[in-house]
Write an enzyme that holds these catalytic residues in place. Structure first.
Site, PDB file in Angstrom:
ATOM      1  N   ASP A 117       2.496 -30.495 119.357  1.00 21.00           N
ATOM      2  CA  ASP A 117       2.470 -29.900 120.692  1.00 21.00           C
ATOM      3  C   ASP A 117       1.508 -28.721 120.635  1.00 21.00           C
ATOM      4  OD1 ASP A 117       2.895 -28.528 123.048  1.00 21.00           O
ATOM      5  OD2 ASP A 117       5.071 -28.685 123.000  1.00 21.00           O
ATOM      6  N   HIS A 118       0.372 -28.853 121.331  1.00 26.24           N
ATOM      7  CA  HIS A 118      -0.691 -27.849 121.219  1.00 26.24           C
ATOM      8  C   HIS A 118      -0.317 -26.526 121.881  1.00 26.24           C
ATOM      9  CE1 HIS A 118      -4.582 -26.567 120.078  1.00 26.24           C
ATOM     10  NE2 HIS A 118      -5.172 -27.741 120.108  1.00 26.24           N
ATOM     11  N   ARG A 119       0.758 -26.506 122.651  1.00 24.01           N
ATOM     12  CA  ARG A 119       1.213 -25.237 123.216  1.00 24.01           C
ATOM     13  C   ARG A 119       1.812 -24.348 122.136  1.00 24.01           C
ATOM     14  NH1 ARG A 119       5.732 -26.514 127.123  1.00 24.01           N
ATOM     15  NH2 ARG A 119       6.328 -27.686 125.254  1.00 24.01           N
TER      16      ARG A 119
END
Length: 256
Positions: free
Chosen positions: A230-232
């Site tokens: 999850d790039h967040r």
């Protein structure tokens, strides 16, 4: 749509005939009629559950990175163990130890808060008859490879009997998927909605590798290992360092 339990993903293939290409009631009726004319059956609970989880996962910005892994140390160590753990369990143990060193890598972003688990609980994908179940191994960083092997066998048996409960699948920080068992060399598996990471292991194959000391190519068993995230919650640099640490641990399997 509510009555028929349809989602927007189910309607993505309909070409809307309304203003601005909007889907009209007539378009929906035609779509449903085409379905009625085809062979269909009710989706199982497992298949519906997987579909729902993947829809929720895909609402996040996901990314995947990958590296080559020398599998020979793992395969050599495996021959000396009884019972023999599969390569996926070596990967799970290595991931758990790497996360114990940098637990923030698996933290979840919820609103404007970074939520970090107090336990390194790692799931492992188990194929069921018509879907995937992901039972979670609690405190995987504190569980020996031998105990992981015994636990995994138990979970596979329960999965085939469809006896893995929701509680057994909840609360993980990451998951390992050994898609190499299906002959796949590379993949971009999707993390579960409540997890940040998914480590994927591809099939091993013999490749020529340059030996600097011998000044010649020598054969080695190589597999592709991927990390979807999850790039967040984590960026490429952090994900890359985590994946490299997993590979370092797998190069010394006797310490796992």
């Amino acid at each position: 749509m509510a009555e028929l339990q349809l989602t927007t993903a189910d309607l993505a293939g309909i070409m809307g005939s309304g203003a601005g290409n909007r889907v009209t009631v007539k378009d929906l009726e035609n779509f449903l009629q085409r379905i009625e004319d085809q062979t269909a059956h009710e989706a199982s609970a497992i298949r519906s559950g997987v579909a729902d989880a993947m829809r929720r996962s895909w609402t996040r910005p996901l990314s995947t990175i990958g590296l080559s892994l020398n599998l020979d140390p793992v395969l050599q160590d495996r021959r000396s163990r009884e019972p023999k753990p599969g390569p996926g369990l070596y990967a799970l143990r290595a991931l758990a130890l790497a996360l114990a060193e940098t637990p923030g890598a698996a933290a979840k972003l919820i609103g404007n808060r970074v939520v970090q688990s107090n336990s390194i609980d790692v799931g492992i994908a188990v194929e069921a008859e018509d879907g995937i179940m992901v039972p979670v191994i609690r405190a995987a960083d504190k569980t020996s490879l031998a105990d992981l092997t015994a636990k995994y066998k138990e979970l596979v048996d329960l999965g085939r009997q469809r006896r893995i409960s929701p509680d057994m699948q909840a609360g993980g920080v990451a998951t390992v998927s050994n898609f190499g068992t299906f002959g796949m060399e590379w993949g971009t598996p999707i993390p579960l909605p409540d997890q940040t990471l998914l480590l994927g292991l591809g099939a091993g194959k013999k490749v020529p590798s340059w030996d600097e000391e011998k000044k010649e190519f020598v054969p080695r068993t190589e597999a592709q290992i991927t990390l979807s995230f999850d790039h967040r919650s984590i960026d490429g640099g952090g994900a890359g360092r985590l994946l490299k640490r997993v590979i370092e641990l797998l190069a010394a399997p006797k310490q796992l």
